[in-house]
Enzyme design. Structure first.
Site, mmCIF file in Angstrom:
data_model
loop_
_atom_site.group_PDB
_atom_site.id
_atom_site.type_symbol
_atom_site.label_atom_id
_atom_site.label_comp_id
_atom_site.label_asym_id
_atom_site.label_seq_id
_atom_site.Cartn_x
_atom_site.Cartn_y
_atom_site.Cartn_z
ATOM 1 N N ILE A 27 -13.357 95.507 94.513
ATOM 2 C CA ILE A 27 -13.494 95.433 93.047
ATOM 3 C C ILE A 27 -14.201 94.136 92.662
ATOM 4 C CG2 ILE A 27 -12.189 95.363 90.855
ATOM 5 C CD1 ILE A 27 -11.718 97.984 92.366
ATOM 6 N N GLY A 149 -9.293 85.174 107.407
ATOM 7 C CA GLY A 149 -9.734 84.435 106.229
ATOM 8 C C GLY A 149 -8.941 84.705 104.972
ATOM 9 N N TRP A 151 -9.260 84.696 100.603
ATOM 10 C CA TRP A 151 -10.279 85.340 99.771
ATOM 11 C C TRP A 151 -11.099 84.370 98.926
ATOM 12 C CZ3 TRP A 151 -8.385 83.411 95.440
ATOM 13 C CH2 TRP A 151 -7.016 83.390 95.229
ATOM 14 N N ASN A 152 -10.752 83.096 98.930
ATOM 15 C CA ASN A 152 -11.423 82.227 97.941
ATOM 16 C C ASN A 152 -12.838 81.796 98.355
ATOM 17 O OD1 ASN A 152 -10.330 80.622 99.944
ATOM 18 N ND2 ASN A 152 -9.864 78.924 98.564
ATOM 19 N N LYS A 175 -11.412 88.547 110.764
ATOM 20 C CA LYS A 175 -10.845 89.508 109.813
ATOM 21 C C LYS A 175 -10.815 88.870 108.429
ATOM 22 C CE LYS A 175 -6.925 90.394 108.007
ATOM 23 N NZ LYS A 175 -7.297 90.760 106.638
ATOM 24 N N GLU A 178 -8.668 91.404 102.753
ATOM 25 C CA GLU A 178 -9.110 92.742 102.315
ATOM 26 C C GLU A 178 -9.631 92.684 100.880
ATOM 27 O OE1 GLU A 178 -5.822 92.316 101.770
ATOM 28 O OE2 GLU A 178 -5.486 93.363 99.880
ATOM 29 N N VAL A 229 1.217 79.452 103.114
ATOM 30 C CA VAL A 229 2.224 78.936 104.047
ATOM 31 C C VAL A 229 3.071 80.087 104.593
ATOM 32 C CG1 VAL A 229 4.263 77.455 104.238
ATOM 33 C CG2 VAL A 229 2.269 76.667 102.949
ATOM 34 N N GLU A 249 -4.815 76.567 108.341
ATOM 35 C CA GLU A 249 -5.285 75.923 107.112
ATOM 36 C C GLU A 249 -4.530 76.585 105.967
ATOM 37 O OE1 GLU A 249 -7.078 73.403 106.898
ATOM 38 O OE2 GLU A 249 -8.125 73.287 108.802
ATOM 39 N N CYS A 283 -7.670 75.437 97.871
ATOM 40 C CA CYS A 283 -6.405 74.995 98.458
ATOM 41 C C CYS A 283 -6.153 73.501 98.281
ATOM 42 C CB CYS A 283 -6.393 75.346 99.931
ATOM 43 S SG CYS A 283 -7.884 74.792 100.772
ATOM 44 N N GLU A 384 2.419 76.167 94.414
ATOM 45 C CA GLU A 384 0.968 76.324 94.397
ATOM 46 C C GLU A 384 0.613 77.455 93.421
ATOM 47 O OE1 GLU A 384 -0.969 77.999 97.885
ATOM 48 O OE2 GLU A 384 -2.528 76.486 97.730
ATOM 49 N N GLU A 461 -10.308 71.635 110.839
ATOM 50 C CA GLU A 461 -11.574 72.363 110.832
ATOM 51 C C GLU A 461 -12.671 71.359 110.524
ATOM 52 O OE1 GLU A 461 -11.362 75.896 108.307
ATOM 53 O OE2 GLU A 461 -11.045 77.023 110.151
HETATM 54 P P1 NDP Z 1 -2.637 85.147 102.457
HETATM 55 O O1 NDP Z 1 -1.762 84.232 103.234
HETATM 56 O O2 NDP Z 1 -2.009 86.190 101.631
HETATM 57 O O3 NDP Z 1 -3.652 85.917 103.443
HETATM 58 C C1 NDP Z 1 -4.499 85.213 104.340
HETATM 59 C C2 NDP Z 1 -5.047 86.191 105.371
HETATM 60 O O4 NDP Z 1 -4.016 86.575 106.280
HETATM 61 C C3 NDP Z 1 -5.574 87.503 104.776
HETATM 62 O O5 NDP Z 1 -6.717 87.900 105.502
HETATM 63 C C4 NDP Z 1 -4.411 88.433 105.004
HETATM 64 O O6 NDP Z 1 -4.800 89.792 104.990
HETATM 65 C C5 NDP Z 1 -3.939 87.995 106.356
HETATM 66 N N1 NDP Z 1 -2.567 88.355 106.681
HETATM 67 C C6 NDP Z 1 -1.540 88.641 105.839
HETATM 68 N N2 NDP Z 1 -0.405 88.888 106.533
HETATM 69 C C7 NDP Z 1 -0.711 88.765 107.855
HETATM 70 C C8 NDP Z 1 0.032 88.865 109.072
HETATM 71 N N3 NDP Z 1 1.333 89.152 109.093
HETATM 72 N N4 NDP Z 1 -0.621 88.655 110.241
HETATM 73 C C9 NDP Z 1 -1.931 88.346 110.261
HETATM 74 N N5 NDP Z 1 -2.684 88.235 109.137
HETATM 75 C C10 NDP Z 1 -2.089 88.427 107.953
HETATM 76 O O7 NDP Z 1 -3.569 84.182 101.597
HETATM 77 P P2 NDP Z 1 -4.592 84.560 100.449
HETATM 78 O O8 NDP Z 1 -5.671 85.426 101.012
HETATM 79 O O9 NDP Z 1 -3.817 85.017 99.272
HETATM 80 O O10 NDP Z 1 -5.259 83.121 100.143
HETATM 81 C C11 NDP Z 1 -4.663 82.170 99.333
HETATM 82 C C12 NDP Z 1 -3.918 81.131 100.159
HETATM 83 O O11 NDP Z 1 -4.793 80.569 101.117
HETATM 84 C C13 NDP Z 1 -3.422 79.979 99.336
HETATM 85 O O12 NDP Z 1 -2.111 79.633 99.701
HETATM 86 C C14 NDP Z 1 -4.346 78.842 99.695
HETATM 87 O O13 NDP Z 1 -3.811 77.567 99.546
HETATM 88 C C15 NDP Z 1 -4.676 79.151 101.112
HETATM 89 N N6 NDP Z 1 -5.944 78.535 101.478
HETATM 90 C C16 NDP Z 1 -5.944 77.468 102.338
HETATM 91 C C17 NDP Z 1 -7.119 76.822 102.647
HETATM 92 C C18 NDP Z 1 -7.147 75.690 103.624
HETATM 93 O O14 NDP Z 1 -8.208 75.456 104.207
HETATM 94 N N7 NDP Z 1 -6.071 74.953 103.836
HETATM 95 C C19 NDP Z 1 -8.395 77.231 102.061
HETATM 96 C C20 NDP Z 1 -8.291 78.390 101.214
HETATM 97 C C21 NDP Z 1 -7.094 79.006 100.926
HETATM 98 P P3 NDP Z 1 -4.729 90.586 103.595
HETATM 99 O O15 NDP Z 1 -5.496 89.799 102.589
HETATM 100 O O16 NDP Z 1 -5.356 91.856 103.931
HETATM 101 O O17 NDP Z 1 -3.258 90.658 103.272
#
Ligand code: NDP
Length: 487
Positions: A27, A149, A151-152, A175, A178, A229, A249, A283, A384, A461
C-alpha cells in the site's frame, strides 16, 4: 499508480514467484492505494534461496578481494545513475517525501557499496612470531548471512547489510519488512547487473514467520536484524539456539541535551531533524529533548515557529518536506501515544492530530507534534513512538540531566548542544549510548560505526567495525622445528 515487481522474490540471480505463499498487499501510505501484490515465501522458496546462497558463497570467498570490490563499486555507480527512479520507489514504499529520498536513501546505499567495495582488498591478518616458528591469522567469511529489515529505510538497510557481508566473502539472504517489500528487489537486480554472481544476494519476502524460519535454518551462519526490541529478543534467542552470530539494530528513546550556552538556531535545527525527518520514523531520533531552564522559553518559541512552517503534503511533490507515516496501523499507534501525552498531563504546543492532505484523504498523515512540560515518568518520555512527536523536558544542571538521560533501558544514541567543548566531551563520555553527536544530530556517514548499547542492540553496522561482524579470524600455528612429545 503501479509498482508491481516482476515477481515477489529474487533467488539465484533471477525473479521467482510462488503464488501458494500468503498475499502481501503493498500500500502507498500517502493515498491508501494498493500499488503491488506480492506473495510471502513458501518453504520451497526458502530452501531454494538457502541452497543457492550456500552454493555461491564457496566460490565468492575464493574470488580475489579486488574483484569483489570492483563489483560492489560498480553497483554503487548504477545506483547513483538511477537515483531518481530508486528514490521514487522508496517514496512509494514508505510515504517519505521525495525531497528526502533523493538525497538520503539510494545515495547512502551507494556509499555503502563504494565504501565496502574499497575495503574488500584491505581484509588481512597478522603474523605473530614464536621463535623460528610463527602464527598467522586470516580473516575469513562466515558463510550465508541473513539480513532482516525494518520498514523505515528499506533501500538503505538492504544495502548496509548486503555491502559489508559481500565485501567479506559471504552470501546474503535479505528479508524486507512485509510493509516495504519493493526496494530490496531493485538492489538485487542492480547487484546482478553489476556482475555479482547468482545466488549471492537473494531477496525473500515474508511476514515474521518467514524471518523466523530463516533465523532457525541450520545453513544460516549469521543474523543481522533491524527492528524493535521485542523482535530482537525473539530473533536473538532463536539465533542463540543455533549458536549463530548476531547483529541487532533495535529501538531507542534517545536524549538530546541543549545547554544554555548552545547556538540556539543550530540546536533547534538538531531537534527538528532529530524528530521530524522521515516523519519521525528513525530509530536514533532524539525524542527526549532536555532543555536547560534559562533558555527554555526562547528555545520553544523558535522551535514552534519553524515547526509550523514544515510543509506536509504529497510525498512525490519535490516541495513537500514531510510525508505520511508508513501505514494506517502505525498511524493509530502514534495517535495512541499522543493520547497518552494528554492523559499524563503534558502540554501540547502544536500538532497532535491526524492531518488531511489534498489528494491524500485516505493517507496516513500525522501533524508534527510538540509536547512541553514533559516529565521523566510520562509514557511519551519512556516508550518509543516512532512518529513525529517531540517531547521537551526541562533541566537545571549537568549532573541532573546526565542521570535523567541515562534513565532508560535503551542506549541507541545521544546528542549534546553546547559551545563549551570541555563540557560537551565530559557529558557525552557519561551518556550510555552507542552513537553520539556534539552540536549536530543524526549525521550518519558510512564511515561512522552505528549501533546501540543496552537494549538498543548488539554489534555495529557501517564503518570498518562492521567487518568484524561479518568475518571471523582463523589462526594457524606453523611449526618450523620438530615436535617434542612426552609420549
Ligand atoms: P519489527 O521488529 O516489527 O520487524 C522487524 C523485522 O523483523 C521485519 O522484517 C519483521 O517482519 C521481522 N520479524 C518479525 N518477527 C520476527 C521473528 N519472530 N523472527 C524473524 N523476523 C521477524 O520492526 P518494524 O519493522 O516495526 O520497525 C520499527 C522498529 O525498528 C523500531 O523499534 C525501530 O526503532 C527499529 N529500528 C532500528 C534501527 C536501528 O538501526 N537501530 C533502524 C530502524 C528501525 P514483518 O514486518 O513481516 O513482521
Amino acid at each position: 499508480m503501479r509498482a508491481q515487481p516482476q515477481a515477489s522474490h529474487f533467488v539465484d540471480g533471477t525473479y521467482v514467484e510462488d503464488k501458494a505463499g500468503a498475499q502481501i498487499e503493498c500500500i502507498y501510505p500517502a493515498t491508501g492505494e494498493r500499488i503491488a501484490l506480492l506473495h510471502s515465501a513458501t518453504p520451497d522458496i526458502i530452501s531454494r534461496a538457502v541452497a543457492s546462497a550456500k552454493r555461491a558463497q564457496v566460490e565468492w570467498e575464493r574470488t580475489l578481494p579486488a574483484e569483489r570490490g570492483r563489483i560492489l563499486r560498480r553497483a554503487a555507480e548504477i545506483m547513483r545513475e538511477r537515483n531518481h527512479d530508486l528514490s521514487v520507489l522508496e517514496t512509494l514504499d514508505t510515504g517519505k517525501p521525495y525531497q528526502e529520498t533523493i538525497v538520503a536513501d539510494a545515495l547512502s546505499g551507494a556509499e555503502a557499496f563504494e565504501f565496502y567495495g574499497g575495503l574488500a582488498s584491505t581484509l588481512s591478518g597478522e603474523c605473530i612470531p614464536q621463535g623460528e616458528s610463527f602464527i598467522y591469522t586470516k580473516r575469513v567469511a562466515l558463510g550465508v548471512c541473513l539480513g532482516i529489515g525494518a520498514w523505515n529505510y528499506p533501500t538503505q538497510i538492504a544495502c548496509y547489510k548486503g555491502a559489508a557481508a559481500l565485501a567479506c566473502g559471504n552470501s546474503v539472504i535479505f528479508k524486507p519488512s512485509e510493509v516495504t517489500p519493493l526496494c530490496a528487489l531493485k538492489i538485487a537486480e542492480i547487484l546482478a547487473e553489476a556482475g555479482l554472481p547468482k545466488g549471492l544476494y537473494n531477496v525473500v519476502q515474508g511476514y515474521g514467520d518467514v524471518g523466523a524460519a530463516l533465523v532457525s535454518h541450520p545453513e544460516i551462519e549469521k543474523v543481522s536484524l533491524t527492528g524493535s526490541v521485542a523482535t530482537g529478543s525473539k530473533v536473538m534467542s532463536a539465533a542463540g539456539a543455533g549458536i549463530k552470530h548476531v547483529t541487532m539494530e533495535l529501538g531507542g528513546k534517545s536524549p538530546l541535551i541543549i545547554f544554555e550556552d548552545a547556538d540556539l538556531d543550530a540546536a533547534v535545527s538538531g531537534a527538528i531533524l532529530g524528530n521530524f525527518y522521515s516523519a519521525g520514523q528513525i530509530c536514533s531520533n532524539g525524542t527526549r529533548v532536555f532543555v536547560q531552564q534559562s533558555i527554555r522559553g526562547d528555545f520553544e518559541r523558535k522551535l514552534l515557529e519553524r515547526t509550523r512552517k514544515i510543509r506536509m503534503g504529497d510525498p512525490l511533490d519535490p516541495d513537500t518536506q514531510m510525508g505520511s507515516l508508513i501505514s494506517a496501523d502505525h498511524m493509530q499507534k502514534v495517535l495512541g501515544h499522543i493520547e497518552t501525552g494528554h492523559t499524563d498531563g503534558a502540554r501540547l504546543m502544536c500538532g497532535g492530530k491526524q492531518a488531511t492532505v489534498p489528494g491524500g484523504e485516505r493517507g496516513c498523515y500525522v501533524e508534527a507534534t510538540i509536547f512541553s512540560d514533559v516529565t521523566d515518568d510520562m509514557r511519551i518520555a519512556r516508550e518509543e513512538i516512532f512518529g513525529p512527536v517531540l517531547s521537551i523536558l526541562e533541566f537545571t544542571d549537568e549532573e541532573e540531566v546526565i542521570r535523567r538521560a541515562n534513565d532508560t533501558e535503551f542506549g541507541l544514541a545521544a546528542g549534546v548542544f553546547t559551545r563549551d567543548l570541555t563540557r560537551a566531551h565530559r557529558v557525552i563520555d557519561r551518556l550510555q549510548a552507542g552513537t553520539c553527536w556534539i552540536n549536530t544530530y543524526n549525521a550518519m556517514p558510512v564511515e561512522m560505526p552505528f549501533g546501540g548499547f543496552k537494549q538498543s542492540g548488539v554489534g555495529k553496522e557501517n564503518s570498518r567495525a562492521a567487518l568484524d561482524h561479518y568475518s571471523q579470524i582463523k589462526s594457524v600455528y606453523v611449526e618450523m622445528g620438530g615436535v617434542e612429545s612426552p609420549y
